[in-house]
Design an enzyme around this catalytic site. Structure first.
Site, PDB file in Angstrom:
ATOM      1  N   HIS A  35     -10.790   2.198  -1.866  1.00  0.00           N
ATOM      2  CA  HIS A  35     -10.995   1.821  -0.467  1.00  0.00           C
ATOM      3  C   HIS A  35     -11.838   0.679  -0.454  1.00  0.00           C
ATOM      4  CE1 HIS A  35     -11.108   3.471   3.911  1.00  0.00           C
ATOM      5  NE2 HIS A  35      -9.935   3.260   3.460  1.00  0.00           N
ATOM      6  N   HIS A  39       0.659  -1.051   0.036  1.00  0.00           N
ATOM      7  CA  HIS A  39      -0.108   0.018  -0.054  1.00  0.00           C
ATOM      8  C   HIS A  39       1.072   1.212  -0.004  1.00  0.00           C
ATOM      9  CE1 HIS A  39      -3.762   2.058   1.103  1.00  0.00           C
ATOM     10  NE2 HIS A  39      -3.028   3.110   1.293  1.00  0.00           N
TER      11      HIS A  39
END
Lengths: 979, 263
Positions: A307, A238
Site C-alpha cells: 500500500h 494493479h
C-alpha cells in the site's frame, strides 16, 4: 438544532495526548518554546434533540466524569496562545461520528437522525510565532490532504453551518473514441485511465464491432464512462500485472532472449516444478491468497499486499487500509479464512533527514514512519490480529515513495458441510450481495493511481481512511454465514471496487446483472461510474444461494451489518449493469478479462560498475560494532513492536521479542492457531534492497535464503515452506520520459530469474505474490526512483511447537558454533553502508550446501539439541553473536581464527553478510550428537557462552579485538528507536 | 456423579477480539463456555439468566471511539440493565478483562461503593501515551474478599496490551475506601513482589491492575489471564523450566469452582 459539545481533561489532570504532541513539536519539528499542549475533543451534532438531551449526552456519552469536563455550545478554552482546530474534509471517513450515532441511539432509545462530525482542538501555550504554528498545524497536527485546519488566536464561537443538500443525478457520460490516436492518449490521461495507446485502440475496435448489439440494450456506439472506467480498472497494472505478463526482449552483452511472461516463466513454472514433489499445495495464484495444507482438518492462507502510494500521501490511512485490505484478501480466499497473524514490512528514508532537505510536497520520513506505525496499530490491534513478525528497512531511495507491505495469514476448516472451502463456485441465479461499509468517493481510481507515478497532481480522492470496526463486524457475521453455508463464493472489494469483485466472480457463472441504484452510499452525489469503481473500504461481495437470501439478510441485520442485494449472477456471457431501468454498461466478459493486448518490453542488463572499496581494517572494531548495532537498519524495533498487539488470540508461541528480558529479536514468528493441537505456523521475511542496487539476481537469491533460514532457525520444517514474492520497482517501461526503463526491466528479469533458480533448488514454491511498479516520485522534473526491492515472505510449518528454538543464549558454559561459510562478500553490507560504500561483491547463495545445512538443522531442532539458533543477516556474524549474547543476558567469548572463512581480515569476518549461516549455542553434553549431524557441512565451534557479562572476540591474530559489556552493546542497539 | 459444568457466557459485540482465548480458558477451567452476541440478548433471543458466569472479553468494542468501553457500557446500561443487575444480584460471577474492565468501570459496576451504579473510577490513557503489549508481574491482595484469587499466593506473570489502563479514582475518599475495603485485587509489582514506581506500566494509582466490587463477585482487570493458560504462551518458555499450566488459569478455575460449589 446544532450542538457543539466540547470535552477536555479536568485542569488538575495530565493530558497524555497533549504531552505527546509537545514532544513531537520539540523533537520532530525542532521548535522550542512550547509550554504546554492540551487537547479538546469536539462533537458537532446537527439533530432534532433538546438542549437537555445534549447536556445529558455530554455527561453520559461524551465525557468521563472522573477525569473530564464538558460544555455544550460554549468554548472550554481558557488560557492559550494559539488554538488549532482540526477536522475532516467532507466525505472523508469519520469513524467516531459513526459510533457516536449508535451511542446516541442507545441512550435516547430511538434511531439517531441528523449528522455528527468530530474535530479536535489543540490549545497551545508558549512562545510560538505565526510561522511556527503554521508549521505545527501542517506538518504535525493536520494532513491537509484529508483534514481541514483552522488556526485561531481567539476563542472559537461555532454556530455550525447548514450543510448544502445534494441530489443524486445518475449522469452517465459517453466518450467518443472515434478520434485520432493523439486524442485517445489525451482521453486516457485526462480521465486518469492509465491505459496506453495500444490498449485504447483495442477498446475502440471492440466498440466498432458492437454497434448493433448495443442498440438492443439502449446503448449508443460510444462507450459509457461506466464501461471505460471498468475496462481501465480491470486492465490496470494493479489488477492485470501487465508488466509481469509482458513479452520481454532481454539483452545481456550480445546475447538476447525473448521471455514470454516473467510470471509464467519464473514464478509459476518454479511452483509447477516443485509441486510434483509436494502434496500440500492447495490453491495457487488464482485466488486472493495462496492456500496450503496445515493439518488433516485445516488449510492455511497467506498473502502480502503493498500500500505504497496511499501511505506516501496519508501514512495513517494508507497503512490502516493496507492492513484491513490484506485482511480481506484472507477473508476472501476460498470461502474465507480466519485471521491468525499479520506481518508488516516497511521501507522508509532515514528518519533523521533534516526537515529542510525534504522536498516541500513530500512528507518527512519520520512523519511517514510514525503515521504508518499508528495505522498498523489501529488496523491490526482493533481487528484483533497479532502482528507476529516484521521488519523496517531504511534507505534514502524511499524518500518520495515509502514501501508499506502488509501481510496476513489465515486458517480455514478444509470442509464445511462437505463443501471444499478452498474453492469458489458461482451458479447462475446466485444473488450478488454487497456486505459491510457503504460506498463513498474515497478510493476512487486507487487501482489506476497505483499504476502511475506520484507527482504533485496526485488525485486526493484516492486516499482512504479505513474503519477497522466496521470490517470486524462484517467479518464476524460472514464467518457465521460461512459456517451455515449461506453463500457459495466470496471476494473482497479492493482495487477496482465492485467492478472488480463482481467482474471476477461473474467469470465463475459466465455473467452478471447488476443494478447500481441498489448500492448503499455514504452520501448522495455519486454517479454510476463512481459507484462501480469506488474502492471504499470494508466491503465484501458474496454470491448468496437464492434459498438462503432471507436468512442471510436477517443474520446481517441482527449483527448491525449492512447487506444489499445488487443483482444476480447469470450465464449470459455479459457483464450487464443498470442504474434503475437504464443500462449503463454492457460488456462481453471475455473482452473485459481476455481482451487486453500483451505488452512487449525491452530489457537490457549492463551490470553497474561499482568499485569495491579499499580501506584498511579499522583499529577499533568495538566501535564499528557499536555503530552497526545502533544503525537504523540493525537497531531494536521494540518501540514499534510493543505498540502492536502481538499476542491477541493467545496463539503467539514464539514472540517477536524473546530472551531473558523479553527484548531479543526473534528470527521468525510462530503461531499455534488451534489450541488443541501442537502444530504451529512459522512466518518470516527476507528483504535487502542494497543487494538489488548491485545485482537483483543475487538479491532475489539472498531474500529467499533469508526468509527460509529464518523459518528453519526457529525450528520450522524445511520441507514445508511456501513463499510469497512481492516486487516493488520503479517504472520499467522504456520511453522518452523514462530513458533507463530497459535497465529497470532488466533488473526485474534478473530478480525473477534469481527467484526461480533458488526456489526450485530449495523446493520452496511460490503460492501467491504481488507486484507494484511506478514507485517513483517526480518533483521539479526530477524523478526519484526507489531501489529495486523484493520482499520474500515465507510461511512454514513446525510439526510440534515444543521443538521451537529462540535466538537468545541460554546458559553459561554452552558452546557457540557458526554454521556455514563466511566469505569476503561485503557488497551491500551494513558495514560498507555505514562507511558510505555500496561495494560490488554482493553475497551469493550456494543452494546445494545451504540445503544440506537446513536439513541438518531440522534434525538438530527435532532432537532438541540446540539451546539457541540465530541467523546471520544484516551486520553479519558480529551482530548475530552480540544479539545472541545480550538477548540471553550472558557474556560470550569467541575466536575468529576458528571461523571458516576465505579471509583473515577481522572486520570482513565480523561483518560479512554471507548467506545460509547461523550462530548456534548448545549444551556441552550435546556436542557429539550435534557435530555428527552436521558432518559434511561447513561448521565450527568458535567459543563459549560465559557467566561474566562481557562480549569478547579474539581476532585471527589471537589478540582481543572486541571487548564490551553486553549492557553497552544492548544499549547501543536499543537507544536508536526509543522514541 | 459428574457435576454439570457451569455455563459461561463470553459476550460478543462489535470489536470484541479476545473471545477465542477467553472461551478456551473457561473451557479448560471446567466451564462450558459459549460466545453469544449482545444483540441476541437485546433482541430477547437469549437470556443472561441461562448462564452462571459472565465474561466481557478484551478487544476494542466500538473501536474505543469516544473512550474505551464507553459505548458498550451505555448499550448494556440502556438496553440490558435489568438482566445484568439481576445476574449480579444473584451473586453470579462477572469478569471483565481489559476492554471488559473498562466497560464495567464505566458502567458503574466496579467498584460500586455507593451502590448507585455511578462511575467512581476510570481507566484513562496510559501516562506513556502509548498502547503497549508487554508482560508484567502482579501481586494478588491476600485480604481481598473476592472469589477469584483463592490460592494465588505467589507473584503471577501476565501480559497487558492496552492504551487506556491508567487507574484513577474520582476522589480521595473513593481511593481510601478501595484500599480500606480491600477492593484492590491485583497490583503491578516487580518480579520479587515489590509494588513500586518502576513496576507500574501505565501510571495507575496504587499500581492498581484489577479490582473487585464490594460483594467480591465482579472482577475487572487490565492484564490478560486468558493469554497465559499454557506454558507456551509465556515469553520465555524456550529458556525457562515452567509448569504446563499458565498463571492465568487459576483465576478461571476459581470462578468455575465458586459456581460449581453452589452459588
Amino acid at each position: 438544532m446544532y450542538y457543539r459539545i466540547e470535552v477536555t481533561y479536568k485542569d488538575s489532570l495530565f493530558d497524555s495526548p497533549g504531552k505527546g504532541i509537545k514532544k513531537d513539536i520539540e523533537e520532530d519539528l525542532q521548535i522550542k518554546g512550547v509550554e504546554s499542549v492540551r487537547t479538546i475533543d469536539i462533537y458537532k451534532l446537527d439533530t432534532d434533540i433538546t438542549k437537555e438531551d445534549a447536556i445529558f449526552l455530554g455527561k453520559q456519552l461524551f465525557s468521563d466524569p472522573v477525569i473530564q469536563k464538558y460544555a455544550v455550545n460554549r468554548p472550554l478554552t481558557a488560557d492559550f496562545k494559539w488554538i488549532v482546530e482540526v477536522g475532516f474534509k467532507p466525505g472523508v471517513t469519520d469513524n467516531v461520528s459513526v459510533t457516536t450515532m449508535e451511542g446516541i441511539s442507545d441512550i435516547l432509545g430511538r434511531k439517531f437522525k441528523g449528522s455528527v462530525s468530530t474535530a479536535r482542538q489543540y490549545i497551545i501555550k508558549g512562545n510560538i510565532s505565526k510561522k511556527e504554528i503554521e508549521l505545527i498545524a501542517t506538518r504535525l497536527l493536520a494532513n491537509p490532504v484529508i483534514e481541514t485546519y483552522e488556526i485561531l488566536n481567539r476563542k472559537k464561537i461555532d454556530k455550525g453551518t447548514a450543510v448544502k443538500k445534494v441530489k443524486t443525478v445518475p449522469v452517465v457520460e459517453k466518450v467518443d473514441l472515434d478520434v485520432s490516436d493523439d486524442e485517445l492518449v489525451r482521453i486516457s490521461d485526462s480521465k486518469l485511465l492509465s491505459l496506453n495507446l495500444e490498449e485504447m485502440q483495442v477498446i475502440r475496435k471492440y466498440y466498432k464491432s458492437k454497434v448493433r448489439e448495443r442498440k438492443k440494450y439502449g446503448l449508443g456506439k460510444k462507450p459509457t464512462d461506466v464501461e471505460l472506467e471498468m475496462i481501465a480498472q480491470t486492465w490496470s497494472e494493479h489488477c492485470k500485472h501487465k508488466i509481469f505478463n509482458a513479452i520481454v526482449e532481454y539483452k545481456e552483452g550480445n546475447k538476447g532472449i525473448r521471455i514470454n511472461s516473467l510470471f509464467d516463466t519464473y514464478i509459476r513454472q518454479a511452483t509447477e516444478k516443485i509441486s510434483k514433489k509436494k502434496d500440500w499445495l492447495v490453491s495457487l495464484f488464482k485466488d486472493n491468497a495462496g492456500i496450503v495444507n496445515f493439518d488433516k482438518n485445516y488449510n492455511i492462507a497467506f498473502k502480502v499486499e503493498t500500500h505504497n502510494h496511499p501511505s506516501a500521501i496519508e501514512p495513517y490511512g494508507g497503512a490502516v487500509t493496507g492492513i484491513v485490505g490484506v485482511n480481506r484478501d484472507i477473508m476472501g480466499a476460498g470461502l474465507g479464512g480466519d485471521l491468525i497473524f499479520n506481518t508488516d514490512i516497511f521501507c522508509f528514508a532515514p528518519p533523521d533527514i533534516n526537515i529542510n532537505d525534504v522536498p516541500e510536497k513530500i512528507l518527512h520520513p519520520k512523519r511517514i514512519f510514525k503515521g504508518v506505525r499508528r495505522g498498523v496499530e489501529h488496523g491490526g490491534n482493533k481487528i484483533g490480529v497479532p502482528t507476529a513478525n516484521g521488519t523496517i528497512i531504511f534507505h534514502n531511495g524511499y524518500i518520495g515513495n515509502p514501501l508499506v507491505f502488509c501481510g496476513t495469514g489465515g486458517i480455514m476448516p478444509k470442509k464445511i458441510k462437505k463443501v471444499d472451502t478452498s474453492k469458489k463456485v458461482v451458479k447462475p441465479g446466485d444473488l450478488i450481495v454487497m456486505v459491510g461499509g457503504r460506498i463513498g468517493k474515497d478510493g476512487i481510481h486507487g487501482a489506476t493511481f497505483s499504476s502511475r507515478k506520484l507527482d504533485e497532481a496526485t488525485p486526493v480522492q484516492a486516499v482512504q481512511i479505513g474503519a477497522p470496526i466496521v470490517q470486524k463486524k462484517m467479518m464476524d457475521v460472514l464467518f457465521e454465514a460461512r459456517d451455515r453455508s449461506y453463500y457459495r463464493a466470496i471476494t473482497d472489494n479492493g482495487a477496482g471496487g465492485l467492478s472488480s469483485s463482481v467482474g471476477e466472480m461473474a467469470i465463475l457463472s459466465d455473467g452478471c446483472l447488476v443494478n447500481l441504484e441498489k448500492a448503499p452510499v455514504k452520501y448522495p452525489g455519486l454517479v454510476p461510474w463512481e459507484l462501480w469503481v469506488s474502492e471504499a473500504q470494508e466491503r465484501m461481495t458474496v454470491a448468496v444461494k437464492p434459498e438462503y437470501i432471507d436468512d442471510f439478510l436477517k443474520l446481517c441485520k441482527s449483527r448491525d451489518v449492512e447487506a444489499s442485494v445488487l443483482g444476480k449472477f447469470t450465464d449470459s456471457g455479459k457483464i450487464h449493469v443498470k442504474y434503475g431501468k437504464k443500462t449503463v454498461l454492457n460488456l462481453d466478459l471475455k473482452f473485459v478479462h481476455k481482451g487486453l493486448p500483451t505488452m512487449v518490453l525491452k530489457a537490457e542488463w549492463k551490470k553497474p560498475y561499482i568499485k569495491e572499496p579499499n580501506f584498511k581494517e579499522p583499529v577499533n572494531l568495538s566501535n564499528e560494532l557499536l555503530k552497526i548495532l545502533s544503525s537504523y537498519n540493525v537497531c531494536s524495533k521494540e518501540w514499534v513492536v510493543r505498540q502492536y498487539d502481538h499476542e491477541v488470540r493467545g496463539g503467539t508461541v514464539l514472540k517477536p521479542l524473546v530472551g531473558s528480558e523479553n527484548d531479543g529479536p526473534s528470527d521468525a514468528g510462530i503461531i499455534r492457531p488451534i489450541f488443541s493441537s501442537n502444530r504451529g505456523v512459522v512466518v518470516s521475511n527476507g528483504i535487502n534492497p542494497n543487494y538489488g542496487l548491485i545485482d537483483p539476481y543475487w538479491m532475489a537469491m539472498s531474500c529467499i535464503d533469508e526468509a527460509v533460514r529464518n523459518i528453519v532457525s526457529a525450528g520450522g520444517n524445511f520441507e514445508k515452506i511456501s513463499l510469497l514474492d512481492n516486487f516493488c520497482w520503479g517504472n520499467p517501461i522504456l520511453s522518452e520520459n523514462n530513458p533507463d526503463g530497459d535497465f529497470k526491466m532488466a533488473q526485474l528479469v534478473r530478480a525473477a530469474k534469481g527467484c526461480y533458480d533458488v526456489a526450485v533448488k530449495y523446493g520452496t514454491p511460490f503460492i501467491s505474490g504481488k507486484d507494484s511498479f511506478h514507485n517513483e516520485y517526480e518533483i521539479d522534473e526530477k524523478t526519484i526512483t526507489i531501489p529495486p526491492t523484493l520482499l520474500i515472505s515465507a510461511i512454514g510449518i513446525i510439526d510440534n511447537i515444543e521443538t521451537a528454538v529462540s535466538m537468545d543464549a541460554k546458559k553459561d558454559g554452552d558452546l557457540v558454533y557458526i554454521i556455514g561459510e563466511t566469505l569476503s562478500e561485503l557488497g551491500g553490507s551494513q558495514y560498507y553502508h555505514k562507511k558510505g560504500f555500496l561495494g560490488n561483491n554482493v553475497p551469493k547463495v550456494n543452494p546445494a550446501s545451504a540445503k544440506k545445512i537446513y536439513k541438518a538443522l531440522n534434525r538438530i531442532t527435532n532432537k532438541k539439541l540446540a539451546a539457541s539458533i540465530h541467523d546471520c543477516s544484516d551486520g553479519g556474524l558480529a551482530v548475530a553473536l552480540a544479539e545472541t549474547a545480550f538477548a540471553g543476558g550472558l557474556g560470550m567469548k569467541v575466536s575468529l581464527r576458528d571461523v571458516p572463512a576465505d579471509t583473515k581480515r577481522n572486520d570482513f569476518i565480523l561483518f560479512s553478510e554471507s548467506n545460509s549461516r547461523f550462530v548456534v549455542t548448545i549444551h556441552p553434553e550435546n556436542k557429539v550428537s550435534f557435530e555428527k549431524i552436521f558432518n559434511g557441512c561447513v561448521f565450527s565451534h568458535i567459543g563459549y557462552v560465559t557467566k561474566e557479562k562481557q562480549f569478547i572476540i579474539k581476532g585471527t591474530n589471537r589478540k582481543i579485538i572486541i571487548s564490551k559489556p553486553i549492557k553497552t552493546l544492548k544499549e547501543a542497539w536499543k537507544k536508536t528507536l526509543r522514541w | 456423579m459428574v457435576k454439570k459444568k457451569p455455563k459461561a457466557l463470553v459476550l460478543l459485540t462489535a470489536g470484541t477480539n479476545c473471545d477465542l482465548e477467553t472461551e478456551y480458558a473457561l473451557n479448560l477451567a471446567g466451564a462450558q463456555a459459549e460466545k453469544v452476541h449482545i444483540n441476541d440478548f437485546i433482541a430477547k433471543k437469549r437470556k443472561l439468566k441461562e448462564y452462571q458466569i459472565l465474561t466481557i472479553p478484551g478487544g476494542f468494542s466500538f473501536g474505543d471511539d469516544i473512550a474505551a468501553g464507553k459505548v458498550l457500557a451505555n448499550k448494556i446500561k440502556f438496553k440490558l440493565e435489568k438482566q445484568i443487575e439481576s445476574f449480579v444480584k444473584d451473586k453470579k460471577p462477572v469478569i471483565g478483562i481489559c476492554n471488559g474492565f473498562q466497560v464495567l468501570v464505566k458502567l458503574g459496576f466496579l467498584p460500586d461503593i455507593y451502590k448507585k451504579l455511578d462511575q467512581e473510577v476510570t481507566l484513562a490513557i496510559n501516562n506513556t501515551g502509548k498502547f503497549e503489549d508487554m508482560w508484567i508481574y502482579l501481586k494478588a491482595n491476600k485480604r481481598a474478599k473476592c472469589i477469584f484469587t483463592e490460592g494465588i499466593d505467589k507473584v503471577i506473570y501476565l501480559p497487558i496490551a492496552h492504551g487506556e489502563g491508567r487507574f484513577i479514582s474520582k476522589d480521595q475518599s473513593i481511593d481510601n475506601i478501595i484500599k480500606k475495603q480491600n477492593l484492590i485485587v491485583f497490583q503491578y509489582c516487580s518480579s520479587s513482589g515489590n509494588i513500586n514506581f518502576n513496576s507500574n506500566p501505565n501510571g495507575s494509582e496504587n499500581n492498581i491492575a484489577g479490582i473487585c466490587n464490594t460483594g467480591g463477585t465482579i472482577l475487572g482487570m487490565m492484564p490478560h489471564p486468558e493469554r497465559f493458560i499454557t506454558k507456551h504462551q509465556h515469553p520465555r518458555w524456550t529458556r525457562e523450566d515452567l509448569p504446563d499450566e499458565g498463571d492465568g488459569l487459576l483465576i478461571f478455575k476459581n470462578t468455575v469452582n465458586y459456581v460449581a460449589n453452589g452459588l
